[in-house]
Design a protein around this motif. Structure first.
Motif, short mmCIF file in Angstrom:
data_model
loop_
_atom_site.label_atom_id
_atom_site.label_comp_id
_atom_site.label_asym_id
_atom_site.label_seq_id
_atom_site.Cartn_x
_atom_site.Cartn_y
_atom_site.Cartn_z
N GLY A 41 0.79 -1.23 0.00
CA GLY A 41 0.00 0.00 0.00
C GLY A 41 0.82 1.27 0.00
N ARG A 42 2.11 1.18 -0.22
CA ARG A 42 2.98 2.35 -0.20
C ARG A 42 2.88 3.14 -1.51
NH1 ARG A 42 3.95 3.34 5.04
NH2 ARG A 42 4.66 1.46 6.13
N PRO A 43 3.35 4.38 -1.53
CA PRO A 43 3.21 5.22 -2.73
C PRO A 43 3.92 4.64 -3.95
CG PRO A 43 3.72 6.56 -0.81
CD PRO A 43 3.88 5.13 -0.38
N VAL A 44 3.36 4.96 -5.10
CA VAL A 44 3.90 4.54 -6.39
C VAL A 44 4.16 5.81 -7.21
CG1 VAL A 44 3.51 3.19 -8.48
CG2 VAL A 44 2.52 2.43 -6.30
N THR A 45 5.33 5.89 -7.83
CA THR A 45 5.67 7.03 -8.67
C THR A 45 5.94 6.55 -10.09
OG1 THR A 45 6.67 8.19 -6.79
CG2 THR A 45 7.20 9.01 -8.99
N ILE A 46 5.14 7.03 -11.03
CA ILE A 46 5.35 6.73 -12.45
C ILE A 46 6.24 7.83 -13.02
CG2 ILE A 46 4.25 6.36 -14.68
CD1 ILE A 46 1.68 5.64 -13.16
#
Length: 283
Positions: A59-64
Protein backbone atom coordinates in the motif's frame (compact mmCIF):
# COMPACT_ATOMS: atom_id res chain seq x y z
CA UNK A 1 -0.51 -29.83 -1.65
CA UNK A 2 1.33 -27.88 -4.33
CA UNK A 3 2.56 -24.41 -3.51
CA UNK A 4 0.84 -21.70 -5.57
CA UNK A 5 4.15 -20.89 -7.26
CA UNK A 6 4.21 -24.44 -8.67
CA UNK A 7 0.94 -23.95 -10.58
CA UNK A 8 0.85 -22.88 -14.21
CA UNK A 9 -1.23 -19.91 -15.40
CA UNK A 10 -4.40 -21.95 -16.12
CA UNK A 11 -4.19 -23.75 -12.78
CA UNK A 12 -3.75 -20.44 -10.93
CA UNK A 13 -6.82 -19.01 -12.68
CA UNK A 14 -8.88 -22.08 -11.75
CA UNK A 15 -7.66 -21.84 -8.15
CA UNK A 16 -8.87 -18.25 -8.01
CA UNK A 17 -12.31 -19.28 -9.34
CA UNK A 18 -12.63 -22.02 -6.71
CA UNK A 19 -11.54 -19.66 -3.94
CA UNK A 20 -14.14 -17.07 -4.99
CA UNK A 21 -16.88 -19.73 -5.12
CA UNK A 22 -16.00 -21.09 -1.67
CA UNK A 23 -15.91 -17.63 -0.12
CA UNK A 24 -19.34 -16.86 -1.58
CA UNK A 25 -20.75 -20.11 -0.16
CA UNK A 26 -19.29 -19.28 3.26
CA UNK A 27 -20.84 -15.82 3.22
CA UNK A 28 -24.22 -17.25 2.24
CA UNK A 29 -24.04 -19.87 5.00
CA UNK A 30 -23.22 -17.17 7.56
CA UNK A 31 -26.14 -15.06 6.45
CA UNK A 32 -23.98 -12.39 4.81
CA UNK A 33 -26.16 -12.24 1.71
CA UNK A 34 -24.86 -8.87 0.52
CA UNK A 35 -21.32 -10.22 0.35
CA UNK A 36 -22.53 -13.43 -1.23
CA UNK A 37 -24.43 -11.54 -3.91
CA UNK A 38 -21.39 -9.41 -4.69
CA UNK A 39 -19.36 -12.50 -5.59
CA UNK A 40 -19.21 -13.29 -9.28
CA UNK A 41 -17.67 -11.75 -12.40
CA UNK A 42 -17.38 -8.21 -10.98
CA UNK A 43 -15.79 -9.15 -7.67
CA UNK A 44 -13.60 -11.73 -9.39
CA UNK A 45 -12.34 -9.09 -11.80
CA UNK A 46 -11.56 -6.76 -8.88
CA UNK A 47 -9.79 -9.53 -7.01
CA UNK A 48 -7.70 -10.32 -10.07
CA UNK A 49 -6.83 -6.62 -10.44
CA UNK A 50 -5.57 -6.65 -6.85
CA UNK A 51 -2.88 -9.16 -7.71
CA UNK A 52 -0.10 -9.55 -10.24
CA UNK A 53 3.09 -7.59 -10.90
CA UNK A 54 1.40 -4.17 -10.81
CA UNK A 55 -0.27 -4.72 -7.44
CA UNK A 56 1.85 -3.37 -4.58
CA UNK A 57 0.58 -5.20 -1.52
CA UNK A 58 2.22 -2.92 1.04
CA UNK A 59 0.00 0.00 0.00
CA UNK A 60 2.98 2.35 -0.20
CA UNK A 61 3.21 5.22 -2.73
CA UNK A 62 3.90 4.54 -6.39
CA UNK A 63 5.67 7.03 -8.67
CA UNK A 64 5.35 6.73 -12.45
CA UNK A 65 8.36 8.40 -14.07
CA UNK A 66 8.08 9.69 -17.64
CA UNK A 67 10.65 11.36 -19.84
CA UNK A 68 10.32 15.03 -20.72
CA UNK A 69 10.15 15.66 -24.46
CA UNK A 70 13.29 17.38 -25.78
CA UNK A 71 13.12 21.17 -25.94
CA UNK A 72 13.21 21.31 -29.76
CA UNK A 73 10.11 19.09 -29.92
CA UNK A 74 8.25 21.11 -27.30
CA UNK A 75 8.96 24.35 -29.12
CA UNK A 76 6.95 23.15 -32.10
CA UNK A 77 3.90 22.19 -30.03
CA UNK A 78 1.08 24.33 -28.59
CA UNK A 79 0.47 24.71 -24.84
CA UNK A 80 3.96 23.56 -23.80
CA UNK A 81 5.28 26.97 -22.78
CA UNK A 82 4.53 27.75 -19.09
CA UNK A 83 3.98 31.39 -20.07
CA UNK A 84 0.95 30.45 -22.21
CA UNK A 85 -2.50 30.80 -20.57
CA UNK A 86 -3.43 27.30 -21.79
CA UNK A 87 -0.16 25.66 -20.71
CA UNK A 88 -0.66 21.92 -20.17
CA UNK A 89 2.23 20.17 -18.48
CA UNK A 90 1.15 16.71 -19.69
CA UNK A 91 1.88 17.81 -23.27
CA UNK A 92 5.57 18.08 -22.33
CA UNK A 93 5.79 14.38 -21.45
CA UNK A 94 6.73 11.48 -23.72
CA UNK A 95 4.66 8.28 -24.10
CA UNK A 96 1.31 9.86 -23.19
CA UNK A 97 -0.82 6.98 -24.50
CA UNK A 98 1.28 4.55 -22.47
CA UNK A 99 1.05 6.77 -19.38
CA UNK A 100 -2.75 6.93 -19.58
CA UNK A 101 -2.98 3.15 -19.92
CA UNK A 102 -0.60 2.46 -17.05
CA UNK A 103 -1.79 5.09 -14.58
CA UNK A 104 -5.40 3.97 -14.85
CA UNK A 105 -4.48 0.36 -14.23
CA UNK A 106 -2.19 1.07 -11.28
CA UNK A 107 -4.82 3.29 -9.65
CA UNK A 108 -7.46 0.57 -10.08
CA UNK A 109 -5.17 -2.18 -8.80
CA UNK A 110 -3.92 -0.13 -5.82
CA UNK A 111 -6.85 2.01 -4.64
CA UNK A 112 -5.27 2.73 -1.25
CA UNK A 113 -1.88 3.77 -2.62
CA UNK A 114 -0.91 7.29 -3.57
CA UNK A 115 0.00 7.21 -7.27
CA UNK A 116 2.00 10.16 -8.60
CA UNK A 117 3.24 11.06 -12.09
CA UNK A 118 6.62 12.76 -12.35
CA UNK A 119 8.81 13.93 -15.21
CA UNK A 120 12.33 12.57 -14.93
CA UNK A 121 13.70 16.10 -14.55
CA UNK A 122 11.31 16.98 -11.71
CA UNK A 123 12.02 14.15 -9.25
CA UNK A 124 12.77 14.86 -5.59
CA UNK A 125 14.33 12.58 -2.99
CA UNK A 126 10.99 11.38 -1.60
CA UNK A 127 9.91 10.22 -5.09
CA UNK A 128 12.98 8.05 -5.49
CA UNK A 129 12.23 5.98 -2.37
CA UNK A 130 8.72 4.94 -3.47
CA UNK A 131 7.77 2.08 -5.78
CA UNK A 132 9.20 3.38 -9.07
CA UNK A 133 7.61 2.59 -12.43
CA UNK A 134 9.66 3.94 -15.33
CA UNK A 135 8.41 4.55 -18.87
CA UNK A 136 10.76 4.89 -21.83
CA UNK A 137 14.36 4.25 -22.61
CA UNK A 138 17.82 5.69 -22.31
CA UNK A 139 17.41 8.30 -25.04
CA UNK A 140 15.16 10.62 -23.01
CA UNK A 141 14.49 9.12 -19.57
CA UNK A 142 17.61 9.80 -17.52
CA UNK A 143 16.41 7.64 -14.60
CA UNK A 144 16.04 4.60 -16.88
CA UNK A 145 19.56 5.24 -18.13
CA UNK A 146 20.91 5.67 -14.62
CA UNK A 147 19.24 2.58 -13.18
CA UNK A 148 20.13 0.26 -16.07
CA UNK A 149 23.76 1.20 -15.42
CA UNK A 150 23.37 0.69 -11.68
CA UNK A 151 21.21 -2.44 -11.49
CA UNK A 152 22.14 -6.06 -12.04
CA UNK A 153 20.88 -6.86 -15.54
CA UNK A 154 22.82 -8.07 -18.62
CA UNK A 155 20.75 -5.89 -20.98
CA UNK A 156 21.87 -2.60 -22.50
CA UNK A 157 19.99 -0.29 -24.85
CA UNK A 158 21.81 1.22 -27.81
CA UNK A 159 20.66 4.80 -28.32
CA UNK A 160 18.77 5.59 -31.51
CA UNK A 161 19.26 9.37 -31.42
CA UNK A 162 20.44 10.40 -34.88
CA UNK A 163 20.49 6.83 -36.22
CA UNK A 164 17.29 4.81 -35.95
CA UNK A 165 18.79 2.02 -38.06
CA UNK A 166 21.23 1.28 -35.24
CA UNK A 167 18.57 1.01 -32.53
CA UNK A 168 18.82 -2.25 -30.59
CA UNK A 169 19.08 -3.98 -27.25
CA UNK A 170 22.32 -5.80 -26.54
CA UNK A 171 22.48 -8.79 -24.20
CA UNK A 172 25.68 -10.13 -22.70
CA UNK A 173 25.42 -13.91 -22.52
CA UNK A 174 28.17 -16.49 -22.16
CA UNK A 175 30.86 -14.01 -23.15
CA UNK A 176 29.02 -13.11 -26.35
CA UNK A 177 26.81 -10.17 -27.33
CA UNK A 178 23.30 -10.88 -28.61
CA UNK A 179 21.78 -7.98 -30.58
CA UNK A 180 18.00 -7.67 -30.73
CA UNK A 181 16.77 -4.96 -33.09
CA UNK A 182 13.33 -3.69 -34.17
CA UNK A 183 12.19 -4.34 -37.73
CA UNK A 184 11.21 -1.58 -40.12
CA UNK A 185 9.91 -1.82 -43.68
CA UNK A 186 11.10 1.42 -45.17
CA UNK A 187 10.15 3.89 -42.44
CA UNK A 188 7.23 1.81 -41.13
CA UNK A 189 7.76 0.01 -37.83
CA UNK A 190 6.37 -3.52 -38.01
CA UNK A 191 8.08 -5.15 -34.99
CA UNK A 192 9.60 -3.48 -31.97
CA UNK A 193 11.67 -4.91 -29.12
CA UNK A 194 10.60 -4.05 -25.58
CA UNK A 195 12.07 -4.63 -22.14
CA UNK A 196 10.23 -5.43 -18.90
CA UNK A 197 12.42 -5.38 -15.79
CA UNK A 198 11.64 -5.75 -12.09
CA UNK A 199 14.04 -5.41 -9.15
CA UNK A 200 14.30 -4.01 -5.66
CA UNK A 201 14.57 -0.22 -5.63
CA UNK A 202 18.29 0.58 -5.04
CA UNK A 203 17.27 3.79 -3.23
CA UNK A 204 14.98 1.90 -0.82
CA UNK A 205 15.25 -1.89 -0.74
CA UNK A 206 11.75 -2.22 0.73
CA UNK A 207 10.26 -0.88 -2.52
CA UNK A 208 10.54 -1.96 -6.14
CA UNK A 209 11.59 -0.56 -9.49
CA UNK A 210 9.77 -1.60 -12.67
CA UNK A 211 10.92 -0.57 -16.14
CA UNK A 212 8.81 -0.61 -19.31
CA UNK A 213 11.05 0.30 -22.21
CA UNK A 214 10.80 -0.08 -25.98
CA UNK A 215 13.16 0.96 -28.72
CA UNK A 216 10.24 3.05 -29.95
CA UNK A 217 7.17 4.41 -28.18
CA UNK A 218 4.92 1.64 -29.44
CA UNK A 219 7.27 -0.93 -27.99
CA UNK A 220 6.94 0.73 -24.59
CA UNK A 221 3.16 0.72 -25.03
CA UNK A 222 3.19 -2.98 -25.91
CA UNK A 223 5.28 -3.80 -22.85
CA UNK A 224 2.78 -2.02 -20.59
CA UNK A 225 -0.20 -3.64 -22.30
CA UNK A 226 1.33 -7.03 -21.51
CA UNK A 227 0.26 -6.44 -17.89
CA UNK A 228 -2.80 -4.18 -18.34
CA UNK A 229 -4.71 -5.70 -21.28
CA UNK A 230 -7.59 -7.62 -19.70
CA UNK A 231 -7.24 -10.41 -22.28
CA UNK A 232 -3.55 -11.06 -21.52
CA UNK A 233 -2.60 -9.59 -18.12
CA UNK A 234 -3.54 -12.65 -16.04
CA UNK A 235 -1.84 -14.97 -18.50
CA UNK A 236 1.36 -12.92 -18.59
CA UNK A 237 1.30 -12.26 -14.85
CA UNK A 238 0.88 -15.98 -14.25
CA UNK A 239 3.83 -16.70 -16.51
CA UNK A 240 6.03 -14.31 -14.53
CA UNK A 241 4.92 -15.81 -11.21
CA UNK A 242 5.73 -19.34 -12.41
CA UNK A 243 8.88 -18.63 -14.41
CA UNK A 244 10.50 -16.38 -11.79
CA UNK A 245 9.01 -17.87 -8.63
CA UNK A 246 10.90 -16.73 -5.54
CA UNK A 247 12.91 -14.07 -7.39
CA UNK A 248 12.66 -10.33 -6.92
CA UNK A 249 14.90 -9.48 -9.88
CA UNK A 250 14.10 -10.56 -13.43
CA UNK A 251 13.97 -9.35 -17.01
CA UNK A 252 12.17 -10.17 -20.26
CA UNK A 253 12.89 -8.83 -23.72
CA UNK A 254 9.81 -9.28 -25.85
CA UNK A 255 8.72 -8.86 -29.45
CA UNK A 256 5.94 -6.32 -30.03
CA UNK A 257 4.10 -6.72 -33.32
CA UNK A 258 2.59 -3.68 -35.07
CA UNK A 259 -0.06 -4.37 -37.73
CA UNK A 260 -1.28 -1.43 -39.83
CA UNK A 261 -0.16 0.90 -37.08
CA UNK A 262 -1.94 -1.06 -34.31
CA UNK A 263 0.10 -2.43 -31.40
CA UNK A 264 -0.66 -6.07 -30.60
CA UNK A 265 -0.33 -7.13 -26.95
CA UNK A 266 2.53 -9.64 -26.49
CA UNK A 267 1.60 -13.06 -25.11
CA UNK A 268 4.51 -14.21 -22.97
CA UNK A 269 3.25 -17.80 -22.90
CA UNK A 270 4.20 -18.03 -26.60
CA UNK A 271 7.94 -18.88 -26.72
CA UNK A 272 8.55 -16.95 -29.95
CA UNK A 273 7.39 -13.75 -28.26
CA UNK A 274 10.06 -13.96 -25.54
CA UNK A 275 13.36 -12.93 -27.13
CA UNK A 276 15.45 -13.17 -23.97
CA UNK A 277 14.83 -13.96 -20.28
CA UNK A 278 17.06 -13.39 -17.30
CA UNK A 279 17.94 -15.09 -15.06
CA UNK A 280 17.96 -18.22 -17.17
CA UNK A 281 16.59 -21.53 -15.86
CA UNK A 282 18.78 -22.80 -13.05
CA UNK A 283 20.72 -19.54 -12.64
Amino acid sequence: MLDENELDADERARRRELEEELLALRDAANGNHAAAQSAGPVSEELRRLHSGPLYFADGRPVTIVCARLPRDMREGMPYTDPREPDYTEAYTLADLDTLLELQGHIRAANPLSKVAIRADDALVADDLTTHLVLLGGVDWNFLTRNLLDKLDVPVAQVTRIGDETGAAFEVQEGGETLTLAPRLVGTELVEDVAHFYRAANPYNRLRTVTIFNGMFGRGTYGAVRSLTDERFRDRNGGYLATRFAGRDTFSILTSVQIVRGEVLTPDWTVPETRLHEWPGPGE
